[in-house]
Design a protein around this motif. Structure first.
Motif, PDB file in Angstrom:
ATOM      1  N   SER A  28       0.018   4.934   6.039  1.00 51.89           N
ATOM      2  CA  SER A  28       0.972   5.756   5.292  1.00 51.89           C
ATOM      3  C   SER A  28       0.799   7.223   5.661  1.00 51.89           C
ATOM      4  CB  SER A  28       0.790   5.530   3.797  1.00 51.89           C
ATOM      5  OG  SER A  28      -0.495   5.945   3.379  1.00 51.89           O
TER       6      SER A  28
ATOM      7  N   ASN B  74      15.557   6.877   8.236  1.00 50.59           N
ATOM      8  CA  ASN B  74      15.325   7.233   6.834  1.00 50.59           C
ATOM      9  C   ASN B  74      14.887   6.069   5.943  1.00 50.59           C
ATOM     10  OD1 ASN B  74      15.894  10.090   6.930  1.00 50.59           O
ATOM     11  ND2 ASN B  74      18.003   9.500   7.400  1.00 50.59           N
ATOM     12  N   SER B  75      14.325   5.007   6.576  1.00 51.66           N
ATOM     13  CA  SER B  75      13.856   3.869   5.774  1.00 51.66           C
ATOM     14  C   SER B  75      12.373   4.024   5.439  1.00 51.66           C
ATOM     15  CB  SER B  75      14.080   2.565   6.546  1.00 51.66           C
ATOM     16  OG  SER B  75      13.286   2.549   7.707  1.00 51.66           O
ATOM     17  N   GLN B  76      11.695   4.995   6.052  1.00 51.00           N
ATOM     18  CA  GLN B  76      10.274   5.216   5.782  1.00 51.00           C
ATOM     19  C   GLN B  76      10.076   6.625   5.232  1.00 51.00           C
ATOM     20  OE1 GLN B  76       9.553   2.417   9.640  1.00 51.00           O
ATOM     21  NE2 GLN B  76       8.469   4.335   9.592  1.00 51.00           N
ATOM     22  N   VAL B  77      10.845   6.891   4.188  1.00 44.37           N
ATOM     23  CA  VAL B  77      10.871   8.240   3.625  1.00 44.37           C
ATOM     24  C   VAL B  77      10.674   8.149   2.121  1.00 44.37           C
ATOM     25  CG1 VAL B  77      12.255  10.328   3.373  1.00 44.37           C
ATOM     26  CG2 VAL B  77      12.534   8.907   5.408  1.00 44.37           C
TER      27      VAL B  77
ATOM     28  N   ILE C 117      -2.969  13.806  -1.095  1.00 45.88           N
ATOM     29  CA  ILE C 117      -3.508  13.604   0.262  1.00 45.88           C
ATOM     30  C   ILE C 117      -4.069  12.204   0.465  1.00 45.88           C
ATOM     31  CG2 ILE C 117      -5.880  14.404  -0.117  1.00 45.88           C
ATOM     32  CD1 ILE C 117      -5.498  16.023   2.546  1.00 45.88           C
ATOM     33  N   ASN C 118      -3.896  11.702   1.688  1.00 45.78           N
ATOM     34  CA  ASN C 118      -4.351  10.384   2.111  1.00 45.78           C
ATOM     35  C   ASN C 118      -5.808  10.506   2.598  1.00 45.78           C
ATOM     36  OD1 ASN C 118      -4.859   8.079   3.672  1.00 45.78           O
ATOM     37  ND2 ASN C 118      -2.727   7.905   4.342  1.00 45.78           N
TER      38      ASN C 118
ATOM     39  N   ALA D  89       3.289   7.965   0.317  1.00 46.45           N
ATOM     40  CA  ALA D  89       2.946   6.559   0.542  1.00 46.45           C
ATOM     41  C   ALA D  89       3.994   5.830   1.373  1.00 46.45           C
ATOM     42  CB  ALA D  89       2.745   5.859  -0.801  1.00 46.45           C
TER      43      ALA D  89
ATOM     44  N   ARG E 265      -5.552   9.793  -2.344  1.00 46.16           N
ATOM     45  CA  ARG E 265      -5.067   8.425  -2.523  1.00 46.16           C
ATOM     46  C   ARG E 265      -5.538   7.570  -1.352  1.00 46.16           C
ATOM     47  NH1 ARG E 265      -0.738   9.992   0.742  1.00 46.16           N
ATOM     48  NH2 ARG E 265      -0.510   7.916   1.593  1.00 46.16           N
ATOM     49  N   GLU E 266      -5.525   6.244  -1.572  1.00 43.62           N
ATOM     50  CA  GLU E 266      -5.908   5.332  -0.487  1.00 43.62           C
ATOM     51  C   GLU E 266      -4.738   5.195   0.477  1.00 43.62           C
ATOM     52  OE1 GLU E 266      -9.035   4.400  -0.117  1.00 43.62           O
ATOM     53  OE2 GLU E 266      -9.326   5.578  -1.943  1.00 43.62           O
ATOM     54  N   ASP E 267      -5.040   4.744   1.691  1.00 43.05           N
ATOM     55  CA  ASP E 267      -4.002   4.635   2.728  1.00 43.05           C
ATOM     56  C   ASP E 267      -3.205   3.348   2.536  1.00 43.05           C
ATOM     57  OD1 ASP E 267      -2.530   5.093   5.025  1.00 43.05           O
ATOM     58  OD2 ASP E 267      -3.998   4.084   6.307  1.00 43.05           O
ATOM     59  N   GLU E 268      -2.249   3.377   1.620  1.00 50.51           N
ATOM     60  CA  GLU E 268      -1.427   2.194   1.374  1.00 50.51           C
ATOM     61  C   GLU E 268       0.042   2.562   1.394  1.00 50.51           C
ATOM     62  OE1 GLU E 268      -3.052   1.009  -2.318  1.00 50.51           O
ATOM     63  OE2 GLU E 268      -4.820   0.120  -1.339  1.00 50.51           O
ATOM     64  N   VAL E 269       0.859   1.640   1.896  1.00 48.72           N
ATOM     65  CA  VAL E 269       2.302   1.876   1.925  1.00 48.72           C
ATOM     66  C   VAL E 269       2.882   1.408   0.594  1.00 48.72           C
ATOM     67  CG1 VAL E 269       4.486   1.328   3.052  1.00 48.72           C
ATOM     68  CG2 VAL E 269       2.405   1.607   4.420  1.00 48.72           C
ATOM     69  N   ALA E 270       3.447   2.338  -0.171  1.00 51.96           N
ATOM     70  CA  ALA E 270       3.972   1.977  -1.489  1.00 51.96           C
ATOM     71  C   ALA E 270       5.290   2.706  -1.768  1.00 51.96           C
ATOM     72  CB  ALA E 270       2.944   2.316  -2.568  1.00 51.96           C
ATOM     73  N   ASP E 271       5.881   3.234  -0.699  1.00 51.57           N
ATOM     74  CA  ASP E 271       7.131   3.964  -0.896  1.00 51.57           C
ATOM     75  C   ASP E 271       7.987   3.800   0.363  1.00 51.57           C
ATOM     76  OD1 ASP E 271       9.046   5.599  -2.036  1.00 51.57           O
ATOM     77  OD2 ASP E 271       7.593   7.119  -2.666  1.00 51.57           O
ATOM     78  N   GLY E 272       9.230   4.278   0.300  1.00 56.06           N
ATOM     79  CA  GLY E 272      10.136   4.114   1.426  1.00 56.06           C
ATOM     80  C   GLY E 272      11.045   2.928   1.184  1.00 56.06           C
ATOM     81  N   ARG E 273      11.668   2.414   2.252  1.00 54.77           N
ATOM     82  CA  ARG E 273      12.610   1.300   2.155  1.00 54.77           C
ATOM     83  C   ARG E 273      13.708   1.579   1.131  1.00 54.77           C
ATOM     84  NH1 ARG E 273      11.370  -2.723   5.010  1.00 54.77           N
ATOM     85  NH2 ARG E 273       9.281  -3.020   5.831  1.00 54.77           N
ATOM     86  N   ARG E 274      14.183   2.820   1.100  1.00 48.63           N
ATOM     87  CA  ARG E 274      15.327   3.121   0.252  1.00 48.63           C
ATOM     88  C   ARG E 274      16.200   4.177   0.916  1.00 48.63           C
ATOM     89  NH1 ARG E 274      12.701   6.268  -4.850  1.00 48.63           N
ATOM     90  NH2 ARG E 274      10.563   6.398  -4.123  1.00 48.63           N
ATOM     91  N   GLN E 275      16.650   3.761   2.091  1.00 50.60           N
ATOM     92  CA  GLN E 275      17.514   4.588   2.916  1.00 50.60           C
ATOM     93  C   GLN E 275      18.702   5.139   2.120  1.00 50.60           C
ATOM     94  OE1 GLN E 275      20.028   2.451   5.698  1.00 50.60           O
ATOM     95  NE2 GLN E 275      19.052   3.540   7.407  1.00 50.60           N
TER      96      GLN E 275
END
Lengths: 95, 484
Positions: free
Chosen positions: B29, B44-47, B61-62, B34, A63-73
């Motif tokens: 990421s 736990n906000s970046q999980v 894999i990245n 991601a 996959r490409e290096d993109e942030v598309a997950d998280g922010r769901r504590q």
């Protein structure tokens, strides 16, 4: 290859599975049988044969290096037996 | 350079070290998810569910992380393996929700390479690289928030790491320090790791053993959790000394993991906690082997920046710098760029002296980084120009520099404002000298009697009388004419 009771106890400990002493004998038999069965594969001559890593001819997907997950504590700790201030809280792990 | 030896009761001992460095890869990421990698986020906000070890989640894999690791391998002049395999390293810990770390074991991405250490005496020492492999980081445990509890933050869980393993080629604490600094410099040039030891993006485990010089390798101990260059150097000395005392008392070194305690300055055994460690590696069934095509490696290679070793060589050749100065200037890419901006079109050696001398001195004194310095390359260059065209003397230049650093003003403005221009007018200088000579008949007699040292005293008096503004070369010439 046969395993003994000590090996069964060690495997159980490494896997964090509680095995009562009276269960050990049966498990020793069972594991030894499984290993003996798998050992039949050793009868094949595999010299010069590449190990098969997949049943289909394909490469590792990337996959490409993109942030598309998280922010769901809240979702992440939702199932935790105990959580505080967004952290998982577990019995103290002594260093 | 003399070899590092520790004196024991039975003679001298040699120290043998190998370092394992965990370097966090710079990426947006994580390695297999991601979620963001940023430092210092809400717990736990970046999980992602992958990082939390939720059942049924699959790692993907990245590509950029792989590219960063390949780039680093090339920077270490190492073999890039076209076929490598991710395996599961199984162990239980509260901050490892999967119950295993995805790592590489039998078939790492990068094989053997070399790092060259630049020692302060100019000696260059090669240190072999055994391998570099990719793996996931674990989460963070906080043990001091509440009695009897441990708090877990999984933000770091799954962040890409490179484990860089050296060969046991390191022979002293000083070399270990130089190795970390060099590796850090290469990683920062490449932009593959920020090298920040305080934030944990560069972590170090040390393998230490001792032997009598020339003997075979001794049994080693692994010292974990050493998080600054200074501590690494201390830890090696402390652990080597412990092993020597143990052996000389008739004991035997047991291969084990030890923990460095910086407060006590000693290492202590982690035995007991370690006995259950049996990682049962096996290829991760969720991931196919990593195949790296030749043209991918070639593209990465074509995109590599000039690295510290090449830059150092160029500085020595093109600018005529000594090995040590060149090494100091190239350690950080920003510093090297700064130097080149200052040296551009000017005397390269003077520029090097000023950058490594006055400028670094002022930076250290103020405790600021290059990008926070109140004097930039253009401003320092202007100051050097004023010296080069004899507008100001070298002595005055130092005062002007101090003023620049304090006020952020330009050199020309300060010279103008304070009237610091060098006096190069023969008539004006002659008048000053005549006065000095008239006032000091005794010293004049001494010069006439052949005491040349007093000549220097006159130069000093002339400089004093002009507040350092007299051109020293002209003062010398005029004095010789008048007194010679």
């Amino acid at each position: 290859m046969a395993v003994d009771k000590d090996t069964v106890a060690k495997i159980a400990k490494l896997a964090r599975i509680r095995v009562e002493p009276e269960q050990q004998e049966a498990l020793t038999q069972e594991l030894s049988n499984i290993l003996r069965w798998v050992e039949h594969l050793g009868e094949l001559d595999t010299d010069g044969v590449e190990p098969m890593t997949s049943v289909v001819e394909m490469n590792l997907k990337m996959r490409e290096d993109e942030v598309a997950d998280g922010r769901r504590q809240n979702d992440i700790v939702a199932n935790a037996p105990e959580s505080k201030h967004g952290f998982f809280v577990v019995p103290r792990v002594v260093e | 350079m003399a070899s590092y030896r520790i004196a024991g009761n039975t003679g001298e001992w040699e120290v043998v070290c190998g370092l394992e460095i965990h370097a966090q890869i710079i990426s947006k990421s994580k390695l297999f998810s991601a979620a963001a990698t940023e430092f210092g986020g809400e717990p736990n906000s970046q999980v992602s569910p992958v990082d939390a070890g939720m059942p049924g989640m699959l790692p993907v894999i990245n590509r950029f992380c792989v590219e960063q690791a390949i780039k680093t391998g090339l920077g270490l002049r190492a073999q890039i393996n076209r076929h490598s395999v991710f395996e599961r390293k199984n162990y239980f810990y509260a901050d490892l929700p999967q119950g295993y770390q995805i790592s590489q074991y039998l078939e790492p991405l990068v094989g053997e390479g070399t790092v060259y250490l630049d020692m302060p005496d100019g000696e260059v020492i090669p240190v072999g690289i055994e391998r570099l492999h990719m793996e996931q980081d674990a989460g963070k445990s906080l043990h001091d928030q509440e009695p009897g509890k441990t708090y877990i933050d999984l933000n770091r869980s799954g962040v890409a790491l490179m484990e860089i393993v050296s060969k046991p080629d390191i022979r002293s604490p000083e070399q270990a320090g130089a190795y970390i600094q060099k590796l850090r410099s290469i990683l920062r040039y490449l932009g593959t790791c920020d090298g920040n030891m305080a934030e944990g993006s560069l972590r170090c485990d040390i393998n230490v053993s001792v032997r009598k010089p020339g003997a075979g390798l001794g049994t080693r101990c692994e010292v974990k959790n050493v998080n600054s260059v200074r501590f690494v150097m201390h830890a090696i000395e402390a652990e080597a000394t412990r092993q020597i005392e143990l052996i000389e008392e008739g004991g035997e070194v047991i291969q084990e993991t030890r923990l460095y305690d910086p407060r006590k300055g000693e290492t202590r055994s982690m035995r007991g906690k370690e006995e259950a460690h049996d990682y049962r590696y096996f290829p991760d069934p969720d991931l196919l082997p990593l195949i790296v095509e030749n043209d991918w490696v070639e593209r990465i290679k074509a995109d590599m920046p000039e690295l510290p070793d090449e830059k150092k060589q160029r500085f020595i050749q093109d600018y005529g710098l000594g090995a040590y100065d060149a090494g100091v200037l190239v350690a950080e890419r920003e510093t090297a760029d700064f130097y080149e901006d200052v040296a551009n079109g000017r005397d390269a050696k003077t520029a090097a002296n000023w950058v490594t001398g006055e400028f670094f001195g002022a930076m250290n004194k103020a405790g600021v980084d290059l990008d926070e310095a109140p004097v930039n390359a253009a401003m320092l260059g202007e100051l050097l120009d004023l010296m080069a065209d004899n507008t100001i003397s070298g002595r005055i230049a130092k005062d002007v520099f101090e003023e620049m650093w304090e006020t952020g003003k330009k050199a020309g403005a300060i010279v103008e404002e304070k009237g610091l221009k060098q006096i190069t007018d023969t008539g004006e200088l002659e008048a000053i000298l005549d006065k000095v000579i008239a006032e000091n008949p005794e010293q004049v007699q001494q010069v006439k009697d052949g005491n040349q040292k007093v000549m220097g005293w006159f130069v000093g008096q002339a400089m004093k009388a002009t507040g350092g503004k007299a051109n020293p070369k002209m003062v010398n010439e005029l004095l010789r004419k008048k007194l010679g």
